[in-house]
Design a protein around this motif. Structure first.
Motif, PDB file in Angstrom:
ATOM      1  N   THR A  59     -20.767 -26.938  18.365  1.00 40.71           N
ATOM      2  CA  THR A  59     -22.093 -26.419  18.025  1.00 40.71           C
ATOM      3  C   THR A  59     -22.531 -25.419  19.086  1.00 40.71           C
ATOM      4  O   THR A  59     -22.289 -25.621  20.278  1.00 40.71           O
ATOM      5  CB  THR A  59     -23.152 -27.533  17.921  1.00 40.71           C
ATOM      6  N   ARG A  82     -22.619 -25.156  13.274  1.00 45.30           N
ATOM      7  CA  ARG A  82     -22.322 -26.551  13.597  1.00 45.30           C
ATOM      8  C   ARG A  82     -21.077 -26.960  12.814  1.00 45.30           C
ATOM      9  O   ARG A  82     -20.954 -26.626  11.638  1.00 45.30           O
ATOM     10  CB  ARG A  82     -23.467 -27.489  13.191  1.00 45.30           C
ATOM     11  N   GLY A 107     -20.446 -28.574  23.412  1.00 41.50           N
ATOM     12  CA  GLY A 107     -21.479 -27.912  22.620  1.00 41.50           C
ATOM     13  C   GLY A 107     -22.740 -27.710  23.416  1.00 41.50           C
ATOM     14  O   GLY A 107     -22.907 -28.239  24.524  1.00 41.50           O
ATOM     15  N   ASP A 110     -27.717 -29.877  21.426  1.00 40.26           N
ATOM     16  CA  ASP A 110     -28.145 -29.745  20.036  1.00 40.26           C
ATOM     17  C   ASP A 110     -28.681 -31.085  19.543  1.00 40.26           C
ATOM     18  O   ASP A 110     -27.916 -32.034  19.341  1.00 40.26           O
ATOM     19  CB  ASP A 110     -26.951 -29.291  19.197  1.00 40.26           C
ATOM     20  N   TYR A 113     -27.297 -33.330  16.525  1.00 40.99           N
ATOM     21  CA  TYR A 113     -26.267 -34.350  16.741  1.00 40.99           C
ATOM     22  C   TYR A 113     -26.910 -35.513  17.495  1.00 40.99           C
ATOM     23  O   TYR A 113     -26.945 -35.543  18.725  1.00 40.99           O
ATOM     24  CB  TYR A 113     -25.091 -33.784  17.538  1.00 40.99           C
TER      25      TYR A 113
END
Length: 346
Positions: A59, A82, A107, A110, A113
């Protein structure tokens, strides 16, 4: 006793002694001395093995606004993506067939998640590939979140501290972020039994010999199992767009210093090093590194995980060209192995 001698004898150093060492990096005799000692230690503990990590950038959404980063939340030009759980598992399947035994889920921070989603992804990977290590690199979380990931099967965690100097941290980050919290996260991860990775950019805006000495002092105190460093590379959509990139030479010098400071550390020759110099990763290995991290992410999203300008995304950086990478490693006397590549520093 000179600071360089104390480093080689692996005695505890002060900030002033680290500064003394850093100020000698342009001395070719000192550079060569430290490089030779770094190679000696690397070969003593790990032989000529190079461990590979299959990098899955899943992501590029991020709630943070770090001033140096191309996926910072205020960059309206970033094309966000994503990966689904099935996308991530497909990357793992491909990586396993290519010989990877560590998967790195990296990532931005984010919030989509959730802990529950990450726990499910970790469990699926560990169920399908129980002999493989799962490394997370998803930023600052609570102790409870880190505990949940560990219980789901996560083995390692990468969280670069970026700078251990309070004032320099404020140059690189907005006010809502704090160095104290970043450090606490690293100590929480160690307490929970992760193999922990810290690290910093070399040549970032506002960095000085004094701030680098603070980084080395912090690594000496933290004793992480992994350290990721690479040259700062500006991104065109950040406020540091016009700043100069960090030095490959200084990065190589610091790789040698870190290998001597932490002899059993897992030390990557990073993508940023390979971006700045076509032979960057080979030079990294010859300075004391022992890890490379080819990209397992889907080709369609690699360009979108745009932390800095001109990031290498295909060719030897791609996991699909693992044979090319293996040949390049062999050209400088090292060999890629099919191995989890755990740290010797438990």
């Amino acid at each position: 006793m000179k600071a360089v001698d104390k480093l080689i004898q692996r005695q505890k150093l002060t900030k002033e002694e680290f500064i003394e060492i850093l100020k000698q990096q342009d001395d070719p005799d000192i550079r060569e001395l430290l490089k030779e000692e770094a190679i000696r230690l690397r070969k003593h503990y790990y032989g000529t093995k190079v461990f590979t990590r299959g990098l899955i950038e899943f992501t590029n959404h991020c709630k943070n606004d770090c001033y140096y980063c191309g996926i910072r939340r205020s960059n309206k030009n970033a094309k966000r993506f994503r990966l689904s759980q099935e996308d991530i598992l497909a990357c793992c399947e491909n990586g396993y067939e290519l010989g990877f035994r560590t998967f790195v889920l990296q990532g931005g921070e984010d919030v989509w998640y959730t802990d529950a989603k990450l726990v499910e992804i970790i469990r699926r990977i560990k169920t399908l590939y129980p002999e493989c290590a799962v490394t997370l690199s998803v930023g600052e979380k609570s102790y409870e979140s880190y505990k949940a990931y560990k219980e789901a099967g996560a083995d390692r965690y990468l969280l670069r501290h970026e700078t251990a100097d309070e004032q320099h941290y404020e140059v690189l980050h907005p006010a809502e972020m704090s160095l104290a919290n970043r450090k606490q996260c690293l100590y929480d991860l160690k307490k929970l039994g992760y193999q922990v990775g810290a690290g910093f950019m070399v040549g970032s805006p506002g960095q000085s010999v004094e701030t680098l000495a603070e980084d080395l002092l912090f690594l000496q105190e933290l004793q992480p199992q992994m350290v990721g460093i690479g040259p700062f590379i500006p991104h065109h959509d950040t406020c540091f767009a016009e700043k100069s990139a960090g030095s490959v030479g200084e990065t190589l010098f610091l790789l040698s210093v870190i290998r001597i400071l932490l002899p059993t550390v897992l030390l990557p020759a990073t993508t940023a090093l390979g971006t700045m110099d076509p032979q960057g990763r080979e030079k990294g290995l010859l300075a004391g590194a022992n890890v490379v991290m080819p990209n397992l992410s889907p080709l369609k999203t690699r360009k979108q995980y745009d932390l800095y300008d001109n990031k290498i995304c295909t060719g030897d950086e791609s996991a699909q060209c693992k044979n090319c990478l293996a040949q390049r490693m062999e050209s400088v006397g090292y060999h890629v192995v099919v191995d989890r590549g755990d740290s010797l520093n438990k």
